[in-house]
Motif scaffolding. Structure first.
Motif, short mmCIF file in Angstrom:
data_model
loop_
_atom_site.label_atom_id
_atom_site.label_comp_id
_atom_site.label_asym_id
_atom_site.label_seq_id
_atom_site.Cartn_x
_atom_site.Cartn_y
_atom_site.Cartn_z
N ARG A 76 -15.15 89.02 79.02
CA ARG A 76 -16.35 89.76 79.41
C ARG A 76 -17.24 90.01 78.19
N VAL A 77 -18.52 90.20 78.45
CA VAL A 77 -19.44 90.60 77.39
C VAL A 77 -19.13 92.05 77.03
N LEU A 78 -18.93 92.31 75.75
CA LEU A 78 -18.50 93.62 75.29
C LEU A 78 -19.70 94.55 75.09
N PRO A 79 -19.48 95.87 75.12
CA PRO A 79 -20.60 96.80 75.30
C PRO A 79 -21.47 97.10 74.10
N ALA A 80 -21.20 96.52 72.94
CA ALA A 80 -22.03 96.83 71.77
C ALA A 80 -22.50 95.57 71.09
N SER A 81 -23.74 95.60 70.62
CA SER A 81 -24.33 94.53 69.81
C SER A 81 -24.50 95.04 68.39
N TYR A 82 -24.38 94.12 67.43
CA TYR A 82 -24.65 94.48 66.03
C TYR A 82 -25.98 93.88 65.63
N LEU A 83 -26.89 94.73 65.16
CA LEU A 83 -28.23 94.29 64.77
C LEU A 83 -28.21 93.90 63.30
N ASN A 86 -30.99 95.37 60.76
CA ASN A 86 -31.00 96.73 60.20
C ASN A 86 -29.61 97.35 60.08
N GLY A 87 -28.56 96.56 60.33
CA GLY A 87 -27.20 97.04 60.14
C GLY A 87 -26.79 98.13 61.09
N GLU A 88 -27.26 98.07 62.33
CA GLU A 88 -27.02 99.14 63.30
C GLU A 88 -26.31 98.58 64.53
N TRP A 89 -25.39 99.37 65.11
CA TRP A 89 -24.79 99.04 66.39
C TRP A 89 -25.68 99.62 67.50
N ARG A 90 -25.77 98.90 68.61
CA ARG A 90 -26.58 99.37 69.74
C ARG A 90 -25.91 98.91 71.04
#
Length: 534
Positions: A76-83, A86-90
């Motif tokens: 499954r696609v997991l619930p957080a992306s790493y940007l 800017n080094g941020e999780w979203r």
């Protein structure tokens, strides 16, 4: 091995009382999901998608009680992306125009949601919907469907020359997917329906031509090329004993049309269930252009240049476009490309007369008016709208906010901009339609009215422009967008506020919109030199 930027070092992403911990165990990456209202879960990361601006992750839930952490769920696609920028999780879903979510949840099954556009697949599998549409109806959706949704005069046509051969090919593909069906007595439309159902249910990683985007994903004919590279070159054109692709008019496609059709099989998505498109239209009724990135190729096909101009005239399909190359297209290099067809505008005098802007100014260059930056991009910056048209097009002037001229002339009123366009280009616009967009008094600033009354994507565009130009006078209205029902617009608002104030906005963006706005206003109000009242 793939280089992964996201840290998996025990760090945690918090969201509404839920948390996601990023760990490494024996060299493998895991996301540990702890939820306030449901059971906890541990996911082993199996795939990484993307990487230039953000990284998305696919994984399988594992059973920690099993000796080797046995899998007990599909990927499954997991619930957080790493940007990466800017080094941020979203939250993963907040990459597109989706409404606020209440908790952390894993997303769609990878093989039914992502597999076709991020990998190399058999050509027939991704044409089932296109062929079906030739029989007079929209195809059922499946993971290979790009749903181009183009008007008839823009859509490539897929003419079946031998229906029995098509049915045999469909039966062969179903057998390959482990879903054998006897289609011998079926007509082509019914056979396509069965094939779409079988592809939806049966296509998996083992059926890919190649994991990732390989040569065959675009070119086709690579097997023959590898056998005889000197004599046979891969081609973007479709070759089949039973299927022929033509232009919308039924003619043999130009090379540019073959390129654009190939790109549009993936770069065409009107992401999410967001109902609106540009040109004042909706996804479900004669849709206009996409409002965020990833629909560029479809948008390009909606314009009038795609018969002779192709995506690769501006973009390198084999790598990331150097920023310097894209910037060069915003000036004389781009003008020269346009003038290769529009030769009457090739001289400085003709260009000045056409644009009504001084030569060398931003308004004198083709792309700035005919492909304006108004779509919501990945790094909270606006990207170019790829439906080549004009800011004077009636459906844009009377259907969209803000007026495209206001993207540069941010200090102008609606009436001033429209009256100037009418004077320069000898046209007239419906003031009643404009009042429906901007209110009864058209002397209002176009950007301000868009922030007050616009649809969410229009407000996102206005927010980005206000931030770009550091419009402190618009800071109160920009701040209001921190409560927008679409979190992506909130992130654009935060970015704009940080530009306007020249300082970080230390607010947890994972709170509800109302809470984000309340805390931001309290912070800005308590900091005199950043006050929205200034």
């Amino acid at each position: 091995s793939t280089r992964i930027s996201a840290p998996f070092s025990g760090n945690t992403f918090e969201f509404r009382g839920d948390s996601l911990r990023f760990e490494q165990i024996d060299g493998q990456r895991f996301m540990r999901l702890q939820r306030a209202q449901q059971r906890d879960a541990l996911f082993r990361v199996t795939k990484v998608i993307g990487g230039r601006y953000r990284e998305d992750f696919v994984g399988v839930e594992v059973d920690e009680t099993a000796p080797l952490g046995g899998a007990r769920d599909v990927e499954r696609v997991l619930p957080a992306s790493y940007l990466s920028f800017n080094g941020e999780w979203r939250y993963k879903g907040y990459s597109v125009m989706v409404r606020e979510r209440a908790a952390l949840e894993p997303g769609v099954v990878w093989k039914t949601g992502c597999i076709f556009c991020h990998n190399t697949v058999p050509t027939l599998s991704i044409l089932l919907d296109d062929i079906y549409s030739e029989y007079g109806q929209r195809a059922p959706s499946y993971q290979g469907s790009a749903s181009i949704e183009l008007p008839d005069d823009k859509r490539p046509r897929y003419a079946v020359s031998d229906e029995r051969a098509l049915v045999r090919a469909l039966a062969s593909e179903l057998s390959y997917l482990g879903k054998p069906r006897d289609l011998a007595d079926y007509g082509p439309k019914r056979a396509l329906t069965v094939s779409i159902d079988g592809t939806r249910d049966g296509f998996d990683e083992q059926h890919l031509v190649e994991l990732g985007i390989g040569c065959e994903a675009c070119h086709g004919g690579a097997r023959e090329h590898v056998k005889n590279p000197g004599a046979v070159r891969p081609s973007l054109s479709l070759r089949s004993d039973f299927l022929r692709v033509t232009s919308a008019a039924g003619a043999e496609p130009s090379h540019a049309q073959d390129v654009n059709r190939t790109c549009a099989k993936c770069h065409t998505v009107l992401f999410s269930r967001y109902p609106y498109t540009w040109e004042g239209r909706t996804r479900r009724h004669d849709p206009g252009g996409a409002t965020i990135n990833s629909g560029e190729a479809r948008d390009f096909l909606l314009g009038d240049c795609s018969e002779r101009l192709s995506c690769v005239h501006c973009h390198d399909p084999h790598g990331e476009d150097p920023k310097s190359a894209l910037l060069a297209l915003e000036g004389p290099k781009g003008d020269a490309l346009c003038a290769s067809c529009h030769q009457k505008f090739g001289t400085a005098e003709a260009q000045r007369a056409h644009t009504h802007h001084p030569n060398g100014s931003a308004g004198s260059h083709c792309l700035n008016c005919h492909m304006p930056k108004k779509n919501l991009g990945l790094a909270y910056e606006l990207t170019r709208y790829h439906r080549i048209g004009s800011p004077t097009d009636r459906e844009r002037v009377e259907g969209d906010r803000p007026l495209e001229c206001a993207l540069c002339h941010t200090d102008k009123s609606v009436d001033e901009l429209v009256s100037t366009m009418e004077r320069f280009w000898h046209t007239r616009y419906d003031r009643t339609a404009l009042r429906r967009l901007y209110g009864q008094d058209l002397r209002v600033n176009a950007l301000e009215a868009t922030l007050r009354y616009g649809k969410p994507h229009e407000q996102g565009t206005a927010v980005a422009v206000a931030g770009r130009d550091r419009r402190r006078d618009l800071l109160p209205l920009v701040s209001q967008q921190l409560a927008n029902e679409y979190p992506l617009v909130r992130y654009f608002a935060r970015h704009a506020i940080e530009r306007i104030t020249d300082a970080p906005l230390p607010v947890d963006m994972n709170l509800t919109g109302a809470e984000v706005l309340e805390r931001a206003q309290a912070y800005l109000g308590a900091t005199p030199n950043r006050s929205p009242a200034q």
